[in-house]
Write a protein that holds these residues in place. Structure first.
Motif, mmCIF file in Angstrom:
data_model
loop_
_atom_site.group_PDB
_atom_site.id
_atom_site.type_symbol
_atom_site.label_atom_id
_atom_site.label_comp_id
_atom_site.label_asym_id
_atom_site.label_seq_id
_atom_site.Cartn_x
_atom_site.Cartn_y
_atom_site.Cartn_z
ATOM 1 N N PRO A 83 0.818 -1.221 0.000
ATOM 2 C CA PRO A 83 0.000 0.000 0.000
ATOM 3 C C PRO A 83 0.843 1.258 0.000
ATOM 4 N N ILE A 84 2.043 1.208 -0.568
ATOM 5 C CA ILE A 84 2.929 2.363 -0.555
ATOM 6 C C ILE A 84 2.239 3.573 -1.166
ATOM 7 N N ALA A 85 1.643 3.411 -2.353
ATOM 8 C CA ALA A 85 1.003 4.553 -3.009
ATOM 9 C C ALA A 85 -0.142 5.089 -2.162
ATOM 10 N N LEU A 86 -0.901 4.200 -1.561
ATOM 11 C CA LEU A 86 -2.021 4.630 -0.720
ATOM 12 C C LEU A 86 -1.513 5.400 0.505
ATOM 13 N N ASN A 87 -0.433 4.921 1.109
ATOM 14 C CA ASN A 87 0.124 5.633 2.253
ATOM 15 C C ASN A 87 0.717 6.979 1.841
ATOM 16 N N TRP A 88 1.350 7.030 0.676
ATOM 17 C CA TRP A 88 1.816 8.325 0.178
ATOM 18 C C TRP A 88 0.640 9.276 -0.020
#
Length: 382
Positions: free
Chosen positions: A279-284
């Motif tokens: 979920p890197i993009a979501l956390n960004w």
């Protein structure tokens, strides 16, 4: 008929399959004239989607000509030129009655959330897709729409998923005039989301990716500012600097669980940046939106076992909105935008691949070769 067939991770080929029969009085059989490979097809291609069975035909973006209809079909007839939304839906259940076609209650016995999707594994209903010469279309009076006479095939095929999903991503952001909108992901959906943000009144649009050729397309097609996240120690800090340290008003996650990486990486999210199952993009997105802002999620996610920063979202007072796009709901306004010249969906098409060469097409798209952004699939003429 000739169809693309899945034979295991990274293994697809064209084989002879039986013609699809009329299984229900509401079915139609459509001769496919054009299909596309979608970024979410790569989840299947890489073996990352549960219950993707050997022998299945992928493809949830396709248009064609009606070949045959069941006895109960009233709105279509053989010879009609149709575009088929990626959603399989009944049109009459609780959710369809409210326009939530992607959440239909009657078309997928294997899930309680998503409805049916063509060519997207048995977790999405087990329907064969349109990377084929022919396809069975259930509920033919509900899903397919006639392609307007003025519309090009290449524009029409992009109206079956990519363009409506990008537009829906911007729509979920509740953009108001002058908003700063950040889009993570410069694939087809991200490009269309960025373009759509302007149509909804955005005052500034920023696109984030790591592939320079896709960022160039974001600049020329979507007229967006761009940042390559690999050039910065922390892309969130850079976005804060670019927004007076407040954050963006709206952030759109058009990445999802990026179709990359091996199974271990998908489960543990050990791979950094915009990589598979993480979920890197979501956390960004959660980190880079301002307090009280909106995060819109239209990137494809499956089961993710790593932490999403939900506490940060709660403490910042964020609005999170997400769903699979109810495609047909977007068509009337998108038809207007295309007819009036504000959108030309086929401008993002980079490759046109004969069905017989689809294995090579998947390889090119998966490996990001030849500056590939959107490949179309054209059945080989008889």
């Amino acid at each position: 008929m000739r169809s693309m067939v899945y034979r295991g991770p990274y293994k697809v080929r064209v084989e002879e399959k039986d013609m699809p029969p009329i299984e229900h009085p509401n079915d139609a059989i459509v001769r496919v004239t054009m299909a596309a490979i979608c970024g979410s097809d790569l989840h299947l291609y890489h073996g990352m989607m549960p219950d993707t069975r050997v022998g299945m035909t992928f493809g949830h973006e396709f248009i064609g000509v009606v070949e045959q209809v069941g006895p109960s079909v009233e709105r279509l007839k053989p010879g009609d030129r149709v575009m088929v939304p990626f959603n399989v839906y009944c049109g009459s259940c609780y959710f369809c009655a409210r326009g939530l076609y992607s959440n239909c209650h009657n078309v997928n016995p294997n899930a309680t959330a998503v409805g049916g999707i063509y060519g997207y594994s048995h977790t999405c209903g087990g329907y064969d897709g349109g990377q084929s010469e022919y396809v069975r279309v259930p509920f033919a009076d509900v899903g397919p729409g006639l392609i307007p006479g003025w519309m090009d095939d290449e524009d029409a095929v992009l109206l079956t998923d990519a363009l409506p999903t990008g537009y829906f991503g911007a729509q979920l952001g509740d953009i108001v005039e002058g908003d700063t909108v950040v889009v993570f992901g410069a694939g087809p959906v991200g490009l269309f989301a960025a373009k759509s943000a302007w149509l909804m009144g955005a005052g500034r649009v920023i696109v984030i990716d790591h592939l320079e050729y896709r960022l160039e397309k974001a600049r020329t097609f979507a007229h967006a500012e761009t940042y390559n996240f690999v050039e910065y120690d922390d892309i969130v800090v850079q976005l804060k600097k670019a927004t007076d340290y407040l954050g963006a008003d709206v952030v759109i996650d058009a990445v999802g669980a990026e179709a990359d990486g091996n199974f271990l990486q998908h489960v543990t999210s050990s791979k950094l940046k915009l990589q598979g199952g993480s979920p890197i993009a979501l956390n960004w997105a959660i980190d880079s939106v301002r307090k009280g802002g909106t995060v819109s999620v239209v990137g494809a996610y499956g089961p993710i076992f790593s932490a999403v920063k939900f506490g940060d979202a709660m403490n910042k007072g964020l609005t999170l909105r997400m769903n699979q796009c109810p495609v047909k709901r977007q068509w009337p306004r998108l038809f207007e935008h295309i007819r009036d010249g504000y959108l030309k969906p086929s401008d993002i098409v980079t490759h046109r691949i004969p069905l017989e060469h689809i294995a090579e097409g998947y390889h090119i798209f998966s490996a990001k070769l030849d500056d590939c952004i959107k490949p179309l699939v054209v059945p080989t003429p008889a």
